[in-house]
Design a protein around this motif. Sequence first.
Motif, PDB file in Angstrom:
ATOM      1  N   GLU A  55     130.413  49.861  12.710  1.00  0.00           N
ATOM      2  CA  GLU A  55     130.221  49.362  14.125  1.00  0.00           C
ATOM      3  C   GLU A  55     128.917  49.053  14.629  1.00  0.00           C
ATOM      4  N   GLU A  97     127.061  45.095  15.756  1.00  0.00           N
ATOM      5  CA  GLU A  97     126.199  44.783  16.912  1.00  0.00           C
ATOM      6  C   GLU A  97     125.214  44.244  16.798  1.00  0.00           C
ATOM      7  N   TYR A 145     128.880  37.015  16.044  1.00  0.00           N
ATOM      8  CA  TYR A 145     130.519  37.331  16.114  1.00  0.00           C
ATOM      9  C   TYR A 145     130.815  36.899  14.940  1.00  0.00           C
ATOM     10  N   SER A 192     130.614  39.158  11.693  1.00  0.00           N
ATOM     11  CA  SER A 192     131.299  40.531  11.447  1.00  0.00           C
ATOM     12  C   SER A 192     132.607  40.093  10.797  1.00  0.00           C
ATOM     13  N   TYR A 248     140.447  41.137  14.892  1.00  0.00           N
ATOM     14  CA  TYR A 248     139.314  40.720  15.485  1.00  0.00           C
ATOM     15  C   TYR A 248     138.955  39.423  16.224  1.00  0.00           C
ATOM     16  N   VAL A 255     137.998  38.140  20.051  1.00  0.00           N
ATOM     17  CA  VAL A 255     136.956  37.473  20.504  1.00  0.00           C
ATOM     18  C   VAL A 255     137.235  36.216  21.133  1.00  0.00           C
ATOM     19  N   GLU A 270     134.266  41.952  28.678  1.00  0.00           N
ATOM     20  CA  GLU A 270     134.631  42.637  27.801  1.00  0.00           C
ATOM     21  C   GLU A 270     136.030  42.425  27.423  1.00  0.00           C
ATOM     22  N   PHE A 300     140.298  45.906  18.270  1.00  0.00           N
ATOM     23  CA  PHE A 300     138.654  45.810  18.427  1.00  0.00           C
ATOM     24  C   PHE A 300     138.395  45.638  19.921  1.00  0.00           C
ATOM     25  N   LEU A 324     135.090  44.657  22.384  1.00  0.00           N
ATOM     26  CA  LEU A 324     133.945  43.879  22.435  1.00  0.00           C
ATOM     27  C   LEU A 324     133.379  43.819  23.589  1.00  0.00           C
ATOM     28  N   SER A 329     130.553  41.760  25.604  1.00  0.00           N
ATOM     29  CA  SER A 329     129.533  40.605  25.452  1.00  0.00           C
ATOM     30  C   SER A 329     128.361  40.691  26.440  1.00  0.00           C
ATOM     31  N   PRO A 331     127.518  41.030  19.727  1.00  0.00           N
ATOM     32  CA  PRO A 331     128.174  41.753  20.598  1.00  0.00           C
ATOM     33  C   PRO A 331     127.355  42.598  21.093  1.00  0.00           C
ATOM     34  N   TYR A 361     130.670  46.642  19.929  1.00  0.00           N
ATOM     35  CA  TYR A 361     131.608  46.389  18.902  1.00  0.00           C
ATOM     36  C   TYR A 361     132.196  47.872  18.325  1.00  0.00           C
TER      37      TYR A 361
END
Lengths: 392, 404
Positions: free
Chosen positions: A72, A76, A80, A83, A102, A106, A324, A338, A340, A342, A348, A351
């Motif tokens: 995690e 971060e 994006y 990952s 994921y 996003v 988020e 997931f 996230l 931002s 991120p 994460y």
Amino acid sequence: MIASDISPLASRLSSGAHTRAVTDPFHGDLLEVSMGPHHPSTHGVFRMQVTLDGETIVKLKPVFGYLHRNHEKLGESTSYLGSMPYTDRLDYLNSMTNNWAYALAVEQLAGQPVPERAEYLRVILAELTRLLNHTCLAGFLLQDCGCSGTPLMYAFREREKILDLFEALSGSRMMCNFQRFGGCRTDASPEWLAAAKQLTDGYGAFLDEYERLITGNEILMARTQGVGALKPDLAISAGITGPMLRATGVDYDLRKVDGYGFYPRFEFRVPLGDHGDTYDRYMIRVLEMRESIKIIQQAFATLPAGPVMDPKAKLRGFRPKPGEAYGRIEGPRGEIGFYLVSDGTPNPYRYRVRPPSFVNLTLLEDLCLGHTVADAVIILGSIDIVLGEVDR
Amino acid sequence: MNADSILERGPLLVRDWLVSFLPEPARWLAGSLLAITAVIVAFASLFALLTLIERKVLARVQNRPGPNRVGIPLTKIRLFGLGQPLADGIKMLTKEDIVPRSADRVLHFLAPVALLAFAILTFAVIPFGRHLVPVELEAGVLYFFAAGAATELAVFMAGWASRNKYSLLAAMRALAQLISYELPLLLSVVPVVMLAGTLSTTGIVERQGGWTFGLLPQWHVFTPWGAAGFAIFFVAALAESNRSPFDLPEAESELIAGHLTEYSGFKYALFFMAEYFGMCALCGMGVTLFLGGWQAPLSFLAFIPSYIWFGAKLMTLLLAFMWVRATLPRLRIDQLTRLAWKFLVPLALVNLGVAAFWSLSADWTGAVRLTRWLIAAMLLAGPFVLLGRKLTAGLAPRIYRYAT
């Protein structure tokens, strides 16, 4: 109702299971065995610190983290898109669904639409992954039961075929890294679609063969029925998801609940168990595979033409607006999500992974108390964990 | 069939010829030593072959080729992997022999030796052919099971001496298994002794000679009590030789390698060898007691030497052992003991009664002979169904519902 389930040992004792409390001065000698991290059937580097009365488990402490690799935090400090390949390594058997979950998070964060063909491809690949995972589980579980490899070999024969498909499409058998924000990385060729269709059409025959081989076996039933039974209310309060929850009879399938992707367009049923024991957990997965076959066949029948990537999607220099998002899908093991946050930068701000097998594993002691070492092994097998995901 | 044909007496003639070079007083000793050597060499090479055959059989069941690389060294000839046992042996011999620091060194060393010794001892009374029995004992059957039971002691020694918790659990399981399965094993043999009227293994084989209608064999397995006894014997023998689905002491997925966890190198190989020897001996005993020993299966096939028939039957039983191993899941220890005490032992006791009835009704003739079969079969089938139902009570395939 839930209060009694919080203390598993107390509830076990009151229910008359043949265990004595560890503090009981008359328990005689207890044996402490550290099963793992290098044990043939802990499915990786997992450790069970078990306290035994004879062969009966009176205490079990799961120890994990041997495979922790700061997933995690890495997320971060990476962009994006950077990952995406790392999500492959979470649950390394099911990289396609990890990618999708994921990508979904996003896409929610950035408000990114996905073309229709890509959504279809995602459904096909996710269901192929489910077939792959459940096939593996059936093989592993029976191997834990002591079959000398035959069911495992049968299962792996089919698994290889699916992995070949993944390799043909993404270039890698297991680390697929296939989904992108706004679509899929490449389009499936007509040859690939034909091969995938052929595999799916033949899969029912394999399941029939597999069930004929072993499912009706008395020893298997004696070993798994009534072993590691889980009550629905305990499962709900512990946050169990996936086939393990549905084996207890709770109707909760994100494909139906959330209706993400194009799942509402497909006709499929959700099998439910009544006992929540190891046998149910095994059978629910076998039945889910049959439903997955149906979904894939429907998807092939109605697969639209078109692009697999949203032309407006931006991969390089991707900076979502501050905010988020939580993207979750029904992975083969349960809810894989997931979260996230931002802050407008390329990385991120937060994460976070919601790994299904980690959450499902929390109930291991409750399931194992009062059973023997031999049962603990198959209960662990039926929970279906991957340490890459548990330890992250 | 000519019992004294040259082929039939061949091994004996060779022995007598070799022994004749020695002075008279040493001949008996030398003859015995030759027999012992022959048995050990034959079964040691059979062991090597069996490891390969077992892997091949398992591989065949599992849709894979199995070991097929090692053939004749330094050539490209592979011979279906026939060189594999040799390669395995060399590997085992060159491995480091590790003894845990806290282990009981003496017992840790003695366990594999004792196990192998007891396993070899059991071969003494098995008639490998018409004239080929290493030791002619009046109480051969009794001796066999006494020596065979001692092997579990060695397993317990191994588990105890290793000072490993998994090994200790395995030792506990081994003892529970021994006590549970020794009883049905012996009880399944009692009817044979009852009807043959002798404890001598050669006597039992000779009793199974003769032909029905001049063609079909009269082995014990072709009678109701014999068939039931053989089935019980087979299951109990699987358990006695720690084979799947009764391989609890060794349970790989639970106890790593059970009592073998702390063994490496040649000691480990000895355990393996002893396991196969034990299996061969039990199968040989099964052939002797129920499958007519060295008798030919059909009267016109009796011209083939008796030891070949014995070998063929032995291999068939061994293959059945391997076949069972390939797919079945392992029982749990409580289920294992329940199967023995609540199913096999009562059934073996019933079988004893059936054998008694069979022996009493031996002079029935004509149509009444058929009723004798029916009565015996029913006496067995009833308890079998009832006990079986009780054993699997509550176990059934389930019907699953779907969310609406």
